[in-house]
Design a protein around this motif. Structure first.
Motif, PDB file in Angstrom:
ATOM      1  N   ASN A 196      -0.025  -2.466  -9.793  1.00  0.00           N
ATOM      2  CA  ASN A 196       0.500  -1.274  -9.124  1.00  0.00           C
ATOM      3  C   ASN A 196       0.758  -1.508  -7.641  1.00  0.00           C
ATOM      4  N   ASN A 197       0.123  -2.535  -7.051  1.00  0.00           N
ATOM      5  CA  ASN A 197       0.262  -2.768  -5.611  1.00  0.00           C
ATOM      6  C   ASN A 197       0.627  -4.204  -5.267  1.00  0.00           C
ATOM      7  N   ASP A 230      -1.831   5.656 -11.904  1.00  0.00           N
ATOM      8  CA  ASP A 230      -0.392   5.470 -11.682  1.00  0.00           C
ATOM      9  C   ASP A 230       0.167   4.516 -12.732  1.00  0.00           C
ATOM     10  N   LEU A 263       5.465   3.526  -8.629  1.00  0.00           N
ATOM     11  CA  LEU A 263       5.631   3.181  -7.221  1.00  0.00           C
ATOM     12  C   LEU A 263       6.054   1.729  -7.047  1.00  0.00           C
ATOM     13  N   ALA A 307       0.859  -1.200   0.000  1.00  0.00           N
ATOM     14  CA  ALA A 307       0.000   0.000   0.000  1.00  0.00           C
ATOM     15  C   ALA A 307       0.882   1.232   0.000  1.00  0.00           C
ATOM     16  N   HIS A 308       0.510   2.204  -0.817  1.00  0.00           N
ATOM     17  CA  HIS A 308       1.270   3.446  -0.935  1.00  0.00           C
ATOM     18  C   HIS A 308       0.375   4.623  -0.564  1.00  0.00           C
ATOM     19  N   ASP A 350      -0.882   6.481  -3.746  1.00  0.00           N
ATOM     20  CA  ASP A 350      -1.576   5.695  -4.764  1.00  0.00           C
ATOM     21  C   ASP A 350      -2.584   6.539  -5.530  1.00  0.00           C
ATOM     22  N   GLN A 351      -2.552   6.395  -6.869  1.00  0.00           N
ATOM     23  CA  GLN A 351      -3.491   7.077  -7.743  1.00  0.00           C
ATOM     24  C   GLN A 351      -4.031   6.068  -8.752  1.00  0.00           C
TER      25      GLN A 351
END
Length: 504
Positions: free
Chosen positions: A116-117, A71, A75, A63-64, A67-68
């Motif tokens: 992304n995650n 993205d 990340l 988890a960032h 986060d968008q």
């Protein structure tokens, strides 16, 4: 004065003839097919001799705070780069109580961002259990490092907000003290100052409340990120399949071998510059291709066609030999056996008209030492004398190292038997020039081992298909005049300087 016999490319000619290059590469299919088979065997052997080490895979949800939805994966790529650091490797080794160096451990694992995650970690070990333990330790070390970085960032942000709040509280205390000291004063000026101080106190109180709320919000968001970063797929050993690995490695080796073999064949064809198309061979020799024959008997369904072509060639050469009083020779380049067979067929065809002797001028007297069969013509060595009343058929070679001055004793009219792709373009030019210097007329070219897909024209339409200088001199002598001929010259003769022609 010497003149170069190397062919000069035309100003409009391409640097590489793609058609000739494709044909040359196809003719060298044994090379690149062998390279492909070798690559296939090496790939399969490597899969058996060097099997993949035990491997474990785990997945971590990361988890960032930044986060968008849009993205592009920056990340997660940062997380992959952080995974390949000595700090995380050292933490994992400490949890494993291992004395291995972090730099060495980093070579045994890798990470890749699936989304992304979602981060996938692949680790190798001495056994399946060891690989799973190392993957678990590495994932825990990464999660702990990520959580620590989130906490440090949240604490730093909260501390900065609280520092701002404390500074404003100090300023508020000064304002309150000033208000308390000035409340006893009277007058218009004192009232205005008090109003300004009250406004300033209200502003500071509002900003202090805002900074306190922002510090609380910063700390409130941290637990969500901490809970969102976790191992979602426990380490599990990858079960490898030896047949699958062997098939994969063999396919990769086959492709790499074919690519390397094709590259070597293409480069070798360009560097060697060995003409394979009948069009190029005829142009470089200055003589037309009169027939084509395979190197050997050929495939079963083509042998009848080959036999018919040899019979037609024998009939044509016999007709030519009967029509001239000059001796006829066969000169080979890269195909001595085929040339000997053609010469024997021609001698048998001419044997009905009278005695025929085949003069063997091949290196090593290969034809003269052969075992004769009943009905075969007489074969004599090149140094033996042949009676004048007996017809001669000379067999010689125009390969490098040939004694050019001896070729005219084999025959003043010749048929060149050339194997496609054997001689370079420069050597074919040399053969044409030397035969012209010896005043040996070239009747035509018999092409051995041609490319079956060659559709080019091997007939010279823009001039005579013989060695022009030798034929012109002979025609002038037979006509009883010494006037020079003014016929068009072939491509190699047109480049001879005038001074060199005068010297000749």
């Amino acid at each position: 004065m010497t003149t170069s016999t190397t062919p000069e490319p035309s100003a409009t000619a391409p640097l590489v003839d793609l058609q000739a290059l494709v044909v040359a590469v196809r003719r060298r299919r044994r090379l690149w097919c062998s390279a492909g088979v070798l690559g296939l065997l090496v790939g399969a052997a490597l899969a058996v001799a060097m099997p993949a080490p035990p491997t474990a895979v785990t997945k971590v949800l990361v988890a960032h705070q930044e986060d968008q939805p849009n993205d592009p994966g920056t990340l997660i790529r940062t997380d992959v780069a952080l995974l390949q650091t000595t700090r995380i490797a050292d933490q994992a080794l400490k949890s494993l109580h291992s004395a291995e160096k972090p730099e060495d451990f980093m070579k045994d694992y890798s990470g890749v961002g699936l989304t992304n995650n979602l981060l996938q970690i692949t680790v190798t070990g001495d056994s399946d259990a060891d690989a799973e333990a190392r993957a678990k330790a590495l994932a825990d070390a990464f999660v702990a490092d990520h959580v620590k970085r989130i906490k440090d960032a949240a604490n730093a942000e909260a501390k900065a907000l609280l520092d701002q709040r404390d500074r404003m509280q100090g300023e508020l205390a000064k304002v309150n003290k000033t208000i308390a000291d000035g409340s006893a004063q009277t007058g218009p000026t004192a009232s205005a100052d008090l109003e300004s101080l009250f406004a300033r106190r209200a502003e500071l109180t509002s900003r202090i409340t805002d900074f306190s709320q922002r510090a609380a919000d910063a700390r409130i968001g941290t637990p969500q990120l901490l809970a969102g970063t976790q191992i979602v797929d426990t380490p599990d050993a990858v079960r490898g399949s030896l047949p699958k690995a062997a098939a994969t490695n063999a396919a990769v080796g086959l492709v790499l071998g074919l690519v390397l073999g094709l590259a070597v064949a293409a480069v070798g064809s360009v560097v060697a510059d060995r003409p394979v198309l009948r069009r190029d061979i005829a142009a470089n020799l200055g003589a037309s291709v009169i027939t084509e024959l395979p190197l050997r008997g050929g495939r079963l369904w083509r042998r009848r066609r080959t036999r018919t072509a040899r019979e037609r060639l024998t009939t044509s050469l016999a007709r030519t030999a009967r029509g001239t009083a000059e001796p006829v020779s066969l000169l080979e380049l890269g195909c001595a056996r085929s040339t000997s067979a053609i010469a024997l067929d021609l001698a048998r065809a001419l044997g009905a008209d009278g005695p025929v002797a085949v003069v063997d001028g091949l290196p090593g007297s290969q034809l003269a030492r052969r075992r004769a069969k009943p009905g075969d013509p007489a074969v004599v060595d090149g140094s033996a004398a042949v009676p004048h009343q007996e017809r001669r058929i000379g067999v010689g070679s125009v390969a490098p190292g040939t004694a050019w001055t001896d070729l005219q004793y084999l025959g003043t009219r010749t048929v060149l038997v050339v194997r496609a792709g054997h001689g370079s373009a420069a050597w074919l030019h040399t053969v044409a020039r030397q035969l012209a210097d010896q005043r040996i007329e070239v009747i035509g070219v018999v092409l051995i081992d041609p490319d079956p897909r060659d559709r080019t024209d091997g007939t010279l339409w823009d001039g005579l298909h013989t060695a022009l200088r030798g034929r012109g001199d002979r025609t002038a002598r037979q006509g009883g005049t010494d006037r020079p001929r003014t016929e068009r010259q072939p491509m190699w003769a047109a480049r001879v300087p005038d001074s060199d022609q005068e010297a000749r």
